[in-house]
Design a protein around this motif. Structure first.
Motif, short mmCIF file in Angstrom:
data_model
loop_
_atom_site.label_atom_id
_atom_site.label_comp_id
_atom_site.label_asym_id
_atom_site.label_seq_id
_atom_site.Cartn_x
_atom_site.Cartn_y
_atom_site.Cartn_z
N GLN A 267 1.11 -1.63 0.24
CA GLN A 267 0.14 -0.16 -0.37
C GLN A 267 0.83 1.17 -0.20
O GLN A 267 0.32 1.98 -0.41
CB GLN A 267 -1.36 0.38 1.26
N VAL A 268 1.81 1.20 0.49
CA VAL A 268 2.43 2.68 0.94
C VAL A 268 3.06 2.58 -0.93
O VAL A 268 2.87 3.84 -1.04
CB VAL A 268 3.81 2.69 1.88
N ILE A 269 4.70 1.62 -1.32
CA ILE A 269 4.51 2.08 -2.86
C ILE A 269 3.57 2.30 -4.02
O ILE A 269 3.37 3.78 -4.30
CB ILE A 269 5.16 0.89 -3.44
N MET A 270 2.16 1.52 -3.48
CA MET A 270 0.89 1.99 -4.13
C MET A 270 0.51 3.78 -3.89
O MET A 270 0.31 4.57 -5.29
CB MET A 270 -0.37 1.20 -4.03
N ASP A 271 0.61 3.81 -2.93
CA ASP A 271 0.45 5.43 -2.39
C ASP A 271 1.32 6.70 -3.34
O ASP A 271 0.60 7.48 -3.53
CB ASP A 271 0.65 5.57 -1.06
N GLU A 272 2.72 6.01 -3.31
CA GLU A 272 3.85 6.54 -3.29
C GLU A 272 3.21 6.84 -5.47
O GLU A 272 3.50 7.91 -5.63
CB GLU A 272 4.96 6.02 -3.78
N ILE A 273 2.93 6.31 -5.71
CA ILE A 273 2.58 6.57 -6.81
C ILE A 273 1.61 7.09 -7.47
O ILE A 273 1.73 8.27 -7.93
CB ILE A 273 2.46 5.11 -7.52
N PHE A 274 0.62 7.04 -6.96
CA PHE A 274 -0.31 7.81 -7.38
C PHE A 274 -0.42 9.00 -6.35
O PHE A 274 -1.10 9.76 -7.65
CB PHE A 274 -1.89 6.50 -6.68
N ALA A 275 0.22 9.14 -5.60
CA ALA A 275 0.78 10.96 -5.26
C ALA A 275 1.48 11.32 -6.16
O ALA A 275 1.63 12.61 -6.58
CB ALA A 275 1.12 11.22 -3.85
N PHE A 276 2.93 10.58 -7.14
CA PHE A 276 3.37 11.38 -8.08
C PHE A 276 3.18 11.82 -8.82
O PHE A 276 2.87 12.72 -9.91
CB PHE A 276 4.80 10.52 -7.92
N LEU A 277 2.40 10.82 -9.35
CA LEU A 277 0.90 10.72 -10.53
C LEU A 277 0.08 11.64 -10.22
O LEU A 277 0.33 13.17 -11.33
CB LEU A 277 0.04 9.85 -11.03
N ASN A 278 -0.26 12.29 -9.50
CA ASN A 278 -0.96 13.43 -8.98
C ASN A 278 -0.90 14.94 -8.95
O ASN A 278 -0.64 16.03 -9.84
CB ASN A 278 -2.10 13.32 -7.80
N GLU A 279 0.67 15.14 -8.05
CA GLU A 279 1.31 15.93 -7.85
C GLU A 279 2.03 16.64 -9.43
O GLU A 279 2.31 17.57 -9.99
CB GLU A 279 2.29 15.65 -7.09
N LYS A 280 2.65 15.06 -10.01
CA LYS A 280 2.95 15.95 -11.41
C LYS A 280 1.93 16.40 -12.70
O LYS A 280 2.21 16.43 -13.92
CB LYS A 280 4.12 14.78 -11.94
N ASN A 281 0.77 15.34 -12.76
CA ASN A 281 -0.75 15.57 -13.22
C ASN A 281 -0.45 14.50 -14.18
O ASN A 281 -0.50 15.34 -15.82
CB ASN A 281 -0.86 17.40 -13.79
N LEU A 282 0.34 13.59 -14.32
CA LEU A 282 1.17 12.67 -15.26
C LEU A 282 -0.42 12.14 -15.76
O LEU A 282 -1.38 11.14 -14.39
CB LEU A 282 2.10 11.88 -14.84
N VAL A 283 -0.71 11.39 -17.08
CA VAL A 283 -1.62 10.67 -17.11
C VAL A 283 -0.88 9.45 -17.97
O VAL A 283 -0.09 9.60 -18.81
CB VAL A 283 -2.59 10.82 -18.08
N PRO A 284 -1.35 8.14 -17.28
CA PRO A 284 0.38 7.18 -18.78
C PRO A 284 -0.24 6.96 -19.64
O PRO A 284 -1.55 7.20 -20.46
CB PRO A 284 -0.75 5.69 -17.59
N PRO A 285 0.74 6.65 -20.35
CA PRO A 285 0.22 6.55 -22.05
C PRO A 285 0.17 5.25 -22.53
O PRO A 285 0.13 4.04 -21.05
CB PRO A 285 1.90 6.94 -22.10
N ILE A 286 -0.68 5.25 -23.18
CA ILE A 286 -1.63 4.01 -23.53
C ILE A 286 -0.99 3.87 -24.94
O ILE A 286 -1.62 5.15 -26.05
CB ILE A 286 -2.92 3.94 -22.95
N GLY A 287 -0.98 2.35 -25.12
CA GLY A 287 -1.00 2.15 -26.56
C GLY A 287 -2.29 2.21 -27.46
O GLY A 287 -2.61 2.60 -28.72
N LYS A 288 -3.20 1.44 -26.75
CA LYS A 288 -4.73 1.01 -27.17
C LYS A 288 -5.91 0.33 -26.35
O LYS A 288 -5.46 -0.60 -25.71
CB LYS A 288 -4.82 0.04 -28.87
N VAL A 289 -7.00 0.72 -26.63
CA VAL A 289 -8.10 0.30 -25.63
C VAL A 289 -8.56 -0.55 -26.22
O VAL A 289 -9.01 -0.25 -27.53
CB VAL A 289 -8.85 1.52 -25.28
N PHE A 290 -9.07 -1.96 -26.18
CA PHE A 290 -10.36 -2.24 -26.08
C PHE A 290 -11.22 -2.45 -25.76
O PHE A 290 -11.08 -2.88 -24.11
CB PHE A 290 -9.45 -3.99 -26.16
N ASP A 291 -12.58 -3.10 -25.64
CA ASP A 291 -13.75 -3.24 -25.20
C ASP A 291 -13.15 -4.91 -24.76
O ASP A 291 -12.51 -5.51 -25.27
CB ASP A 291 -14.85 -3.61 -25.65
N PHE A 292 -13.39 -5.38 -23.80
CA PHE A 292 -13.31 -6.99 -22.79
C PHE A 292 -14.23 -7.56 -24.50
O PHE A 292 -13.96 -9.06 -24.59
CB PHE A 292 -14.27 -6.75 -21.65
#
Length: 315
Positions: A267-292
């Motif tokens: 949980q500690v590491i996941m919190d750090e990751i999302f805090a960093f994404l939020n702080e830096k206003n980062l959106v993960p790059p995605i190659g392509k999205v498919f429906d299930f």
């Protein structure tokens, strides 16, 4: 519910959605309504080879990560409707994983998160960013003053590592062995066409994230400066072990070699990751999205290797 179920080697063209019962909740486990999941090389290995191994529970629903909402928290501290990510810890191998509409998962690998990212972007985070984060900070001790080499950068993990390290303020050198993909890493400070020999061609590299693996690892070790750290995380080179590796001769004096194994999220590491994404206003790059419902097409795209970046499936 609909799910992908494997019990033998299965090529992409043979992947189908089956109807299976929604899992029954039991103590220590959490029922999650899956909203999205990413495709990973690990699942490809399972589907095309590892499924034959005795230690794989069969039949198995694959998938080592997902994001979704808690449907039944059982006896845990989680709440109905809570947004969670889940990853690793035997998911999709020892017990059923995320290629399904619902997943019953042990509480220890389910992590509540706070994020405004849409489901498809959230689905690109768990395994990829956990691995990138652990490699960069736990293993490489990355600092803004570093010059970071990312070898084999044109993969989902490479893109995440580039995004994180650039946001941190590092100078970043990224490589690809395909000239046609140089444009995909143009955002870094130096994009390099990798012919397998980088030693003597790069300067002032203090940290290196090697995603190619044993095929070129000895060369990566001699491409960094004295005092540098090399973290070997990926196996894109298709070679899985170093034969006749002599640590005394093959690791240069003053260079450090480590590796990151992503099976133990916290949980500690996941919190750090999302805090960093939020702080830096980062959106993960995605190659392509498919429906299930188009999971076969998503897996076909993965096998063909034509998608540049993370493939995400929304449910």
């Amino acid at each position: 519910m609909k799910a992908v179920v494997l019990d033998q080697i299965t090529e992409a063209k043979d992947v189908v959605l089956s109807e299976v019962p929604i899992p029954e909740v039991r103590p220590g486990w959490v029922l999650v309504r899956v909203k999205a999941f990413g495709l990973n090389h690990s699942e490809q290995i399972l589907r095309l080879n590892e499924i034959r191994a005795d230690y794989i529970r069969k039949p198995i629903i694959p998938g080592i990560e997902c994001v979704g909402e808690v449907v039944d928290p059982s006896d845990s501290d989680l709440a109905v409707g809570q947004t969670v990510v889940a990853l690793m810890g035997g998911m999709g191998r020892s017990f059923n994983g995320s290629y399904a509409e619902y997943a019953l998962l042990p509480r220890r690998i389910v992590f509540p998160v706070e994020s405004d990212l849409p489901w498809e972007a959230l689905g690109a985070v768990p395994e990829t960013y956990f691995t990138a984060w652990g490699s960069l900070f736990e293993c490489l001790h990355l600092d803004p003053s570093d010059t970071l080499l990312i070898r084999g950068a044109t993969c989902a993990l490479g893109y995440a590592a580039m995004q994180i390290s650039k946001a941190l303020g590092c100078r970043v050198i990224a490589t690809t062995h395909r000239e046609g993909k140089l444009a995909l890493i143009a955002e870094v400070d130096e994009a390099v066409l990798d012919d397998g020999k980088l030693t003597g061609k790069l300067h002032d590299v203090t940290k290196a994230l090697d995603l190619i693996g044993p095929r070129n690892l000895k060369d990566t070790l001699t491409a960094v400066e004295k005092g540098g750290i090399v973290c070997q995380t990926g196996l894109l080179g298709g070679v899985y072990a170093l034969n006749s590796f002599d640590p005394i001769k093959d690791i240069p004096n003053g260079v450090y070699l480590t590796g990151f194994f992503s099976n133990f999220p916290t949980q500690v590491i996941m919190d750090e990751i999302f805090a960093f994404l939020n702080e830096k206003n980062l959106v993960p790059p995605i190659g392509k999205v498919f429906d299930f419902v188009n999971i076969r097409e998503a897996i076909t795209a993965q096998d063909e290797g034509k998608i540049n970046g993370k493939i995400v499936v929304t449910v």
